[in-house]
Design an enzyme around this catalytic site. Structure first.
Site, PDB file in Angstrom:
ATOM      1  N   THR A  80       0.459   4.450  -2.465  1.00  0.00           N
ATOM      2  CA  THR A  80       0.328   6.006  -2.518  1.00  0.00           C
ATOM      3  C   THR A  80       1.107   6.527  -3.040  1.00  0.00           C
ATOM      4  O   THR A  80       1.020   7.603  -3.498  1.00  0.00           O
ATOM      5  CB  THR A  80       0.394   6.161  -0.824  1.00  0.00           C
ATOM      6  OG1 THR A  80       1.729   5.971  -0.468  1.00  0.00           O
ATOM      7  CG2 THR A  80      -0.748   5.388  -0.211  1.00  0.00           C
ATOM      8  N   PHE A 116       0.735  -1.201  -0.018  1.00  0.00           N
ATOM      9  CA  PHE A 116      -0.100   0.153  -0.003  1.00  0.00           C
ATOM     10  C   PHE A 116       0.957   1.078  -0.097  1.00  0.00           C
ATOM     11  O   PHE A 116       0.437   2.297  -0.597  1.00  0.00           O
ATOM     12  CB  PHE A 116      -0.803  -0.050   1.184  1.00  0.00           C
ATOM     13  CG  PHE A 116      -1.854   1.100   1.213  1.00  0.00           C
ATOM     14  CD1 PHE A 116      -3.124   1.039   0.108  1.00  0.00           C
ATOM     15  CD2 PHE A 116      -2.065   2.054   2.229  1.00  0.00           C
ATOM     16  CE1 PHE A 116      -3.708   2.106   0.332  1.00  0.00           C
ATOM     17  CE2 PHE A 116      -3.023   3.154   2.036  1.00  0.00           C
ATOM     18  CZ  PHE A 116      -3.860   3.156   0.981  1.00  0.00           C
ATOM     19  N   TYR A 117       1.887   1.336   0.458  1.00  0.00           N
ATOM     20  CA  TYR A 117       3.008   2.493   0.623  1.00  0.00           C
ATOM     21  C   TYR A 117       3.022   2.788  -0.791  1.00  0.00           C
ATOM     22  O   TYR A 117       3.312   3.725  -1.235  1.00  0.00           O
ATOM     23  CB  TYR A 117       4.130   2.115   1.358  1.00  0.00           C
ATOM     24  CG  TYR A 117       5.402   2.964   1.089  1.00  0.00           C
ATOM     25  CD1 TYR A 117       5.462   4.217   1.423  1.00  0.00           C
ATOM     26  CD2 TYR A 117       6.536   2.569   0.498  1.00  0.00           C
ATOM     27  CE1 TYR A 117       6.480   5.230   1.123  1.00  0.00           C
ATOM     28  CE2 TYR A 117       7.665   3.176   0.025  1.00  0.00           C
ATOM     29  CZ  TYR A 117       7.581   4.363   0.561  1.00  0.00           C
ATOM     30  OH  TYR A 117       8.701   5.282   0.021  1.00  0.00           O
ATOM     31  N   ALA A 118       3.630   1.573  -1.616  1.00  0.00           N
ATOM     32  CA  ALA A 118       4.230   1.892  -3.098  1.00  0.00           C
ATOM     33  C   ALA A 118       2.681   2.416  -3.670  1.00  0.00           C
ATOM     34  O   ALA A 118       2.920   3.345  -4.645  1.00  0.00           O
ATOM     35  CB  ALA A 118       4.608   0.450  -3.636  1.00  0.00           C
TER      36      ALA A 118
END
Length: 341
Positions: A160, A156-158
């Site tokens: 965003t 999910f970091y990637a």
């Protein structure tokens, strides 16, 4: 120039702000100094900035504020026009994003939207912003090129950070705002983040504790030394993005646009196996690691490998620091910072 650096209490933001102050720019820093990792390290970085010659001469000001607070961001921008904005603040960390996705929506999506809006209202000449090699996700073509797709993130970091790239392009297209995104590859060095592998390995090796080696050490990473990254950030910021005259709508380049928008990789271009990294760290510390070999973690890429030729062609900028030299400098800083003889 008068430059806003968001995330200047963070690892990369601290080094960028210091470099700008050293060359004579006026720097306004903005950071919420959150507790994702030890705030004492962030406070120590801020003290170093406050003690620079530029700060003593009145060329440095710090705002403690949350990116998602639109009023605080607006107030920061209202104090005067910025010639450049270098946006490095974000909620970082792959593992953390699995259990706490809301933190990433708050900082990376809402916060970035606030920065875009503030830049639009003020008419900032150029916004340079941080992305990540993690946007390449499920892509297995090596080396990673800006011409490759980045639409299958594994964390999910990637997701965003890829969203940031798309948000930036929409503003660049709609309002003619020059934007440059930079995809960082495994940045390490002095004043680094305690949640990163090199920092954790060093701490545990010196304490005689086991280090957790995921995927049994079979990962390969394109380790990029902090000074090389700062060179790329500053040069990219100095060169205002322009429309690509060769951009073809029938076969568009994902790294350029008919809008003033660019994407660049910043990586060393020499991927190294995790086992080799550990051996290099052991040599620098003069002490062997106790290994705990574990399976791969969810969301981990097997390998990262940057093609940074576009960065070199555009700005004559190429990472040059070897892993051995970079780790040696990190270890020297670590021993000095923690008072270990």
């Amino acid at each position: 120039m008068r430059i806003l650096v968001t995330g200047n209490a963070g690892f990369i933001g601290f080094h960028v702000a210091r470099r700008l102050l050293e060359r004579g720019d006026t720097v306004v820093g903005l950071d919420n100094v959150n507790g994702y990792y030890d705030p004492a390290l962030k406070a120590a970085r801020l003290r170093v900035l406050e003690e620079t010659e530029g700060a003593i001469a009145g060329r440095y000001r710090f705002h403690r504020a949350d990116l998602a607070d639109a009023g605080a961001i607006s107030a920061c921008f209202s104090e005067g026009r910025f010639d450049r904005v270098i946006h490095l603040a974000a909620q970082a960390g792959i593992r953390h994003s699995i259990d706490n996705p809301g933190d990433y929506v708050h900082s990376n999506l809402v916060g970035f939207a606030n920065v875009l809006e503030a830049c639009r209202r003020q008419g900032c000449d150029h916004l340079t912003f941080a992305s990540t090699s993690s946007v390449y996700g499920a892509n297995t073509r090596m080396p990673y090129s800006e011409q490759h797709g980045a639409d299958h993130p594994l964390q999910f970091y990637a997701a965003t950070k890829r969203a940031n790239e798309l948000m930036a392009h929409s503003y660049s297209h709609l309002f003619g705002m020059p934007m440059t995104g930079l995809r960082f590859f495994t940045v390490y060095g002095p004043w680094g983040r305690p949640d990163m592998a090199l920092f954790r390995f060093t701490r545990n090796i010196l304490a005689g504790k086991p280090i957790q080696v995921f995927n049994h050490g079979n990962h390969r990473r394109d380790f990029t030394y902090i000074d090389d990254v700062v060179d790329g950030v500053v040069r990219a910021s100095d060169h205002i993005a322009a429309p690509d005259p060769g951009w073809d709508a029938s076969s568009p380049s994902p790294a350029t646009s008919q809008a003033p928008f660019r994407i660049f990789n910043i990586g060393n271009g020499k991927p190294v196996g995790l086992d080799e990294c550990i051996e290099t760290l052991e040599a620098a510390l003069g002490k062997r690691a106790i290994r705990e070999n574990l399976p791969a973690q969810p969301g981990d890429a097997q390998e990262t490998y940057a093609d940074s030729s576009a960065l070199f062609d555009a700005f004559d900028c190429r990472p040059t620091t070897s892993l051995r030299d970079g780790i040696s400098r990190f270890v020297n800083w670590y021993l000095s910072y923690f008072g270990i003889s």
